[in-house]
Design a protein around this motif. Structure first.
Motif, mmCIF file in Angstrom:
data_model
loop_
_atom_site.group_PDB
_atom_site.id
_atom_site.type_symbol
_atom_site.label_atom_id
_atom_site.label_comp_id
_atom_site.label_asym_id
_atom_site.label_seq_id
_atom_site.Cartn_x
_atom_site.Cartn_y
_atom_site.Cartn_z
ATOM 1 N N LYS A 67 42.100 48.494 50.795
ATOM 2 C CA LYS A 67 43.168 48.177 51.704
ATOM 3 C C LYS A 67 42.810 47.033 52.572
ATOM 4 C CE LYS A 67 46.092 52.121 50.747
ATOM 5 N NZ LYS A 67 45.722 51.981 49.500
ATOM 6 N N LEU A 99 39.526 47.405 44.951
ATOM 7 C CA LEU A 99 39.525 46.543 46.407
ATOM 8 C C LEU A 99 40.265 47.621 47.537
ATOM 9 C CD1 LEU A 99 40.973 43.103 45.474
ATOM 10 C CD2 LEU A 99 38.797 43.506 46.014
ATOM 11 N N GLN A 148 41.954 44.826 35.585
ATOM 12 C CA GLN A 148 43.360 43.966 35.569
ATOM 13 C C GLN A 148 44.070 44.295 36.751
ATOM 14 O OE1 GLN A 148 43.729 41.507 33.375
ATOM 15 N NE2 GLN A 148 41.642 42.316 32.815
ATOM 16 N N ASP A 149 43.637 45.124 37.893
ATOM 17 C CA ASP A 149 44.609 45.320 39.004
ATOM 18 C C ASP A 149 43.509 45.501 40.276
ATOM 19 O OD1 ASP A 149 42.948 47.602 38.644
ATOM 20 O OD2 ASP A 149 44.615 49.009 38.154
ATOM 21 N N ASN A 150 44.252 45.614 41.355
ATOM 22 C CA ASN A 150 43.404 45.695 42.566
ATOM 23 C C ASN A 150 42.621 46.981 43.022
ATOM 24 O OD1 ASN A 150 44.340 43.099 42.817
ATOM 25 N ND2 ASN A 150 46.199 43.458 43.978
ATOM 26 N N SER A 151 42.777 47.683 42.058
ATOM 27 C CA SER A 151 42.217 49.094 42.395
ATOM 28 C C SER A 151 40.717 49.267 42.758
ATOM 29 C CB SER A 151 42.223 49.976 41.192
ATOM 30 O OG SER A 151 41.509 49.538 40.148
ATOM 31 N N LYS A 201 37.507 36.332 43.388
ATOM 32 C CA LYS A 201 38.636 35.635 42.785
ATOM 33 C C LYS A 201 39.649 35.510 44.072
ATOM 34 C CE LYS A 201 39.280 36.742 37.953
ATOM 35 N NZ LYS A 201 40.070 37.160 36.847
ATOM 36 N N TYR A 202 39.780 36.260 44.914
ATOM 37 C CA TYR A 202 40.799 36.331 45.789
ATOM 38 C C TYR A 202 40.293 35.144 46.855
ATOM 39 C CZ TYR A 202 43.518 40.514 45.415
ATOM 40 O OH TYR A 202 44.483 41.268 44.856
ATOM 41 N N VAL A 255 35.977 40.391 41.721
ATOM 42 C CA VAL A 255 37.513 40.560 42.286
ATOM 43 C C VAL A 255 37.472 39.927 43.493
ATOM 44 C CG1 VAL A 255 39.234 41.923 42.641
ATOM 45 C CG2 VAL A 255 38.118 42.366 40.546
ATOM 46 N N GLU A 256 36.868 40.268 44.430
ATOM 47 C CA GLU A 256 36.790 39.775 45.675
ATOM 48 C C GLU A 256 36.638 38.300 45.670
ATOM 49 O OE1 GLU A 256 34.073 41.943 48.305
ATOM 50 O OE2 GLU A 256 35.119 43.658 48.288
ATOM 51 N N LEU A 272 42.301 43.767 51.184
ATOM 52 C CA LEU A 272 43.491 43.212 50.697
ATOM 53 C C LEU A 272 44.139 42.621 52.045
ATOM 54 C CD1 LEU A 272 44.666 45.249 48.114
ATOM 55 C CD2 LEU A 272 43.958 43.251 47.773
ATOM 56 N N GLY A 284 33.555 44.555 41.453
ATOM 57 C CA GLY A 284 34.483 44.489 42.737
ATOM 58 C C GLY A 284 34.097 43.194 43.288
#
Length: 182
Positions: free
Chosen positions: A103, A101, A96-99, A163-164, A160-161, A106, A157
């Motif tokens: 830096k 990913l 649920q967070d960006n952990s 999704k970005y 999530v990437e 991001l 991971g």
């Protein structure tokens, strides 16, 4: 879906596995043309138009099956949604967070968002989109390998990437529409 004894359309089993419903093995890799064919075949069986002269229960069941088949098809036909669904089947949830990913990723996403904001013409946006499409295709290939090796952490991971990247792609489409409208 249809009772072998009475021939009536049965109540929907909303807990049915989407892969099973569409007659596919439970794996990330699938052939999209076969998926579409399976989807269409099922829809011809349960389509509400075929049940307009049947009992109200069968009409309701038809609409429910049709809706479930649509949802299953939409989920399995999109790599990110298929990946999230497979994670769910494994009892896992998306972070649920960006952990998940780093830096650098991001920062790169912030730079890409700025590129979209700074773009002044549709060709620049189209070039950015072409690059995103290539990256999303590569990530789908990576997801396939990660699922095959049961690397669920890597799967999370990568999803999530993705999704970005999809969010940036959406920003590109919005910016293109605003440029075309002005």
């Amino acid at each position: 879906m249809i009772c072998s004894d009475c021939g009536h359309l049965q109540d929907v089993n909303s807990g049915i596995n989407y892969f099973k419903l569409l007659s596919f093995p439970i794996q990330f890799s699938l052939e999209s043309q076969k998926l579409t064919r399976s989807f269409r075949q099922l829809q011809t069986i349960v389509h509400p138009d075929k049940y307009s002269n049947k009992t109200s229960r069968e009409q309701t069941n038809s609409a429910d099956w049709s809706s479930l088949i649509n949802k299953a098809y939409k989920t399995l036909s999109t790599p990110i949604e298929r990946g999230q669904y497979l994670l769910q089947l494994e009892g896992e949830q998306m972070p649920q967070d960006n952990s998940a990913l780093n830096k650098e990723f991001l920062m790169a996403m912030m730079e890409r968002n700025e590129e979209v904001e700074d773009a002044e013409d549709t060709q620049t946006l189209e070039n950015l989109n072409i690059q995103l499409v290539k990256e999303l295709e590569e990530m789908a290939r990576r997801l396939n390998a990660l699922f095959e090796s049961k690397d669920l952490s890597g799967v999370k991971g990568t999803l999530v990437e993705m999704k970005y990247l999809l969010s940036i792609q959406n920003s590109i489409k919005q910016k293109q529409q605003s440029l075309l409208g002005s």
